[in-house]
Write a protein that holds these residues in place. Sequence first.
Motif, PDB file in Angstrom:
ATOM      1  N   ILE A  38       0.883  -1.310   0.019  1.00  0.00           N
ATOM      2  CA  ILE A  38      -0.101  -0.035  -0.037  1.00  0.00           C
ATOM      3  C   ILE A  38       0.953   1.256   0.089  1.00  0.00           C
ATOM      4  N   GLN A  39       2.190   1.100   0.245  1.00  0.00           N
ATOM      5  CA  GLN A  39       2.989   2.119   0.141  1.00  0.00           C
ATOM      6  C   GLN A  39       3.652   2.556  -1.072  1.00  0.00           C
ATOM      7  N   LEU A  40       3.979   1.654  -1.919  1.00  0.00           N
ATOM      8  CA  LEU A  40       4.653   1.525  -3.116  1.00  0.00           C
ATOM      9  C   LEU A  40       4.037   1.534  -4.544  1.00  0.00           C
ATOM     10  N   LYS A  41       4.526   2.227  -5.619  1.00  0.00           N
ATOM     11  CA  LYS A  41       3.957   2.100  -6.893  1.00  0.00           C
ATOM     12  C   LYS A  41       4.157   0.793  -7.379  1.00  0.00           C
ATOM     13  N   PRO A  42       3.222   0.485  -8.456  1.00  0.00           N
ATOM     14  CA  PRO A  42       3.065  -0.883  -8.850  1.00  0.00           C
ATOM     15  C   PRO A  42       4.475  -1.556  -9.344  1.00  0.00           C
ATOM     16  N   THR A  43       5.221  -0.687 -10.230  1.00  0.00           N
ATOM     17  CA  THR A  43       6.478  -1.093 -10.559  1.00  0.00           C
ATOM     18  C   THR A  43       7.421  -1.170  -9.432  1.00  0.00           C
ATOM     19  N   SER A  44       7.384  -0.440  -8.610  1.00  0.00           N
ATOM     20  CA  SER A  44       8.265  -0.308  -7.502  1.00  0.00           C
ATOM     21  C   SER A  44       8.106  -1.570  -6.484  1.00  0.00           C
ATOM     22  N   TYR A  45       6.921  -1.892  -6.374  1.00  0.00           N
ATOM     23  CA  TYR A  45       6.698  -3.202  -5.454  1.00  0.00           C
ATOM     24  C   TYR A  45       7.087  -4.492  -6.270  1.00  0.00           C
ATOM     25  N   ASP A  46       6.743  -4.472  -7.402  1.00  0.00           N
ATOM     26  CA  ASP A  46       7.312  -5.590  -8.447  1.00  0.00           C
ATOM     27  C   ASP A  46       8.671  -5.826  -8.207  1.00  0.00           C
ATOM     28  N   ARG A  47       9.477  -4.772  -8.198  1.00  0.00           N
ATOM     29  CA  ARG A  47      10.991  -4.911  -8.119  1.00  0.00           C
ATOM     30  C   ARG A  47      11.412  -5.495  -6.714  1.00  0.00           C
ATOM     31  N   LEU A  48      10.473  -4.911  -5.533  1.00  0.00           N
ATOM     32  CA  LEU A  48      10.766  -5.349  -4.254  1.00  0.00           C
ATOM     33  C   LEU A  48      10.707  -6.665  -3.946  1.00  0.00           C
ATOM     34  N   GLU A  49       9.444  -7.179  -4.525  1.00  0.00           N
ATOM     35  CA  GLU A  49       9.073  -8.409  -4.382  1.00  0.00           C
ATOM     36  C   GLU A  49      10.109  -9.465  -5.130  1.00  0.00           C
ATOM     37  N   CYS A  50      10.565  -9.071  -6.299  1.00  0.00           N
ATOM     38  CA  CYS A  50      11.553  -9.792  -7.064  1.00  0.00           C
ATOM     39  C   CYS A  50      12.753  -9.949  -6.138  1.00  0.00           C
ATOM     40  N   THR A  51      13.138  -8.796  -5.654  1.00  0.00           N
ATOM     41  CA  THR A  51      14.397  -9.071  -4.822  1.00  0.00           C
ATOM     42  C   THR A  51      14.226  -9.962  -3.542  1.00  0.00           C
ATOM     43  N   VAL A  52      12.975  -9.833  -2.822  1.00  0.00           N
ATOM     44  CA  VAL A  52      12.754 -10.491  -1.610  1.00  0.00           C
ATOM     45  C   VAL A  52      12.752 -12.262  -2.195  1.00  0.00           C
ATOM     46  N   LYS A  53      12.069 -12.336  -3.058  1.00  0.00           N
ATOM     47  CA  LYS A  53      11.778 -13.924  -3.371  1.00  0.00           C
ATOM     48  C   LYS A  53      13.084 -14.504  -4.312  1.00  0.00           C
ATOM     49  N   ASN A  54      13.709 -13.637  -4.700  1.00  0.00           N
ATOM     50  CA  ASN A  54      14.891 -14.107  -5.755  1.00  0.00           C
ATOM     51  C   ASN A  54      16.176 -14.111  -4.807  1.00  0.00           C
ATOM     52  N   GLN A  55      16.302 -13.142  -4.049  1.00  0.00           N
ATOM     53  CA  GLN A  55      17.789 -12.969  -3.282  1.00  0.00           C
ATOM     54  C   GLN A  55      17.423 -13.236  -1.933  1.00  0.00           C
ATOM     55  N   ILE A  56      16.814 -12.752  -1.286  1.00  0.00           N
ATOM     56  CA  ILE A  56      16.708 -12.697   0.285  1.00  0.00           C
ATOM     57  C   ILE A  56      16.145 -14.319   0.706  1.00  0.00           C
ATOM     58  N   ILE A  57      14.914 -14.564   0.275  1.00  0.00           N
ATOM     59  CA  ILE A  57      14.300 -15.862   0.940  1.00  0.00           C
ATOM     60  C   ILE A  57      15.302 -17.077   0.532  1.00  0.00           C
ATOM     61  N   PRO A  58      15.695 -17.270  -0.731  1.00  0.00           N
ATOM     62  CA  PRO A  58      16.512 -18.537  -1.104  1.00  0.00           C
ATOM     63  C   PRO A  58      17.708 -18.545   0.086  1.00  0.00           C
ATOM     64  N   ARG A  59      18.189 -17.411   0.441  1.00  0.00           N
ATOM     65  CA  ARG A  59      19.548 -17.553   1.344  1.00  0.00           C
ATOM     66  C   ARG A  59      19.155 -17.351   2.689  1.00  0.00           C
ATOM     67  N   LEU A  60      18.200 -16.474   3.139  1.00  0.00           N
ATOM     68  CA  LEU A  60      18.026 -16.309   4.636  1.00  0.00           C
ATOM     69  C   LEU A  60      16.426 -16.600   5.059  1.00  0.00           C
ATOM     70  N   GLY A  61      15.639 -17.338   4.022  1.00  0.00           N
ATOM     71  CA  GLY A  61      14.223 -17.647   4.689  1.00  0.00           C
ATOM     72  C   GLY A  61      13.946 -18.666   5.623  1.00  0.00           C
ATOM     73  N   SER A  62      14.835 -19.472   5.678  1.00  0.00           N
ATOM     74  CA  SER A  62      14.596 -20.837   6.690  1.00  0.00           C
ATOM     75  C   SER A  62      15.237 -20.386   8.142  1.00  0.00           C
ATOM     76  N   TYR A  63      15.974 -19.207   8.229  1.00  0.00           N
ATOM     77  CA  TYR A  63      16.415 -18.686   9.597  1.00  0.00           C
ATOM     78  C   TYR A  63      15.178 -18.208  10.325  1.00  0.00           C
ATOM     79  N   ARG A  64      15.086 -18.443  11.734  1.00  0.00           N
ATOM     80  CA  ARG A  64      14.443 -17.687  12.423  1.00  0.00           C
ATOM     81  C   ARG A  64      14.630 -16.261  12.616  1.00  0.00           C
ATOM     82  N   LEU A  65      13.703 -15.406  12.501  1.00  0.00           N
ATOM     83  CA  LEU A  65      13.753 -13.913  12.354  1.00  0.00           C
ATOM     84  C   LEU A  65      14.564 -13.435  13.411  1.00  0.00           C
ATOM     85  N   ASN A  66      14.644 -13.957  14.809  1.00  0.00           N
ATOM     86  CA  ASN A  66      15.214 -13.403  15.786  1.00  0.00           C
ATOM     87  C   ASN A  66      16.463 -13.950  16.032  1.00  0.00           C
TER      88      ASN A  66
END
Length: 395
Positions: free
Chosen positions: A90-118
Motif C-alpha cells: 500500500i506504500q509503493l507504486k506498482p512497478t516499485s513493488y514488483d521490483r521489491l517482491e522480485c528482490t525478496v523472492k529471488n535474493q533474500i528468501i533463498p538465502r535467509l528464508g529458513s532462519y528464524r527472524l530473531n
Amino acid sequence: MSKACNDQKHTRNSNGEGSIFQRSDKRWCAQIQVDGIIRSFYGIKRSDAAKMLSLYKETLRKKPWNNNGENTKVTVEEFITWWLVNVKLIQLKPTSYDRLECTVKNQIIPRLGSYRLNELTTQIIQEKLIDDLFKRGYSFSHVKKAYLALNACCKYALLPTVRKLDYNPVSGVVLPNSWKFDSSKIRWLNRNEIRKFKKVCISKHKNGKYCYPLGYGMIFIMNTGLRLCEALALRWKDVNWKERRIDVSHNVVTAVDRNSTTKKRIQINQRYLKTRSSKRILPLNNTAYEALTKIKEFRYFGENSYILCTKNGTQNKPRNFCRTFESIIKRAGIEKCGIHALRHTFATELFRKGTDVKIVSSLLGHSSVDITYNIYIHVLQEQKVKAISKIPEIK
C-alpha cells in the motif's frame, strides 16, 4: 486522515472491523486501524473498497505471529512475506513493488528464508546474503537492493507495535565498494549508425507506404531523449506547436495485476513519473518537430489520443515498440542494443556539442546532476581529453 475523508459520513462496522465511506472526490475509502496505524484502501465503487478491506483482514488473520509478540518461531520468509503484502503493497507504486517482491523472492528468501527472524545476526546476513551475491557476480544494484529491502524489513520488526527484534542486525553489514563490480558501459549510436538508422526508419514499400509506421516515432525519441514509458504516454494535447515544445507529465508502466488471481502483467498509465525532475517541458529541435508532423499525417485520432499509437488509435505497448526497434537496427546492420540507446544517443550528442551537464540532466529528467555524470562519465572524460588537446603548450 485527509480533509477529503472528513467531508463524508462514515459507515462504521463493529469494533476492529474498519469503516467505509465516500470521499468528497466521489471515491470510496475503507479504513482500519491495526497496531496504532490506519490503513486506507480506495475504490471507484463501495464494493471495490470493501473487497480490498476484506482481503487485508484475511491477511491479518494469517499473520505469522500472535498479537502479544511472544511467538519467536516466525521465520524470515514468513515475516518478510507478510511485511511485503501488508506494509509495502500500500506504500509503493506498482512497478516499485514488483521490483521489491522480485528482490525478496529471488535474493533474500533463498538465502535467509529458513532462519528464524530473531536468530539473524550481522555475520549471517553478511556471509549468506551480501558476500554470496557478490561472489556469484550479481551487480552492485542487485546487492544494494537486497541490503535495503532486508534493512527496511528489520527496522519495521523493531517497532514497539511489532516487537519481533531487539536490534537491527543489518545495521552492521558492510556493502562492497561499487568499484569492485564490473560496470557495464552504456550503448549509443555513433554518427554513421544514426545515419543508417534514420534511413531505415523512413524507408517505404514500393506502394509508397512506410515500412515502419513507428519509424518517425523512433526518430522523435532519439531527438528528445524521452524514456520509452514517457513517450508512449504522450498525447497530442501535450504538444505546443506554437512554442515548439512538449509537456512530459505522464508515463506508462507494465506491472503485475494484484487484483487478479492469474497475476498477469497489465499496462498502467500513471500521473506520477519516475522522479519529480521527470516532470518537465521539453523543447523540440527541428528533427523532432518534423517527426511529429509526419506522425500526425497518418496516426492522428484527436487531441486526446496517443501520439505513438497503434493503427487503430489505441495505446501502444512497450514490447511492440521494442520489437519494431529491434527490426530496424537489424535491417540497418547495427549491432544489437536496447531501445534505451536512443536516449543515450541524445545525451551523447549534446555532450559532444559542448552542452553543460546541468542542462543535459534537466532535459533527461534526472533527479540530480550526479546521476547524469555517473552514467555518461566515459563521454565526459572523452570531452575533457579533446578539450585539453586544443590547449597549446604552456611554457
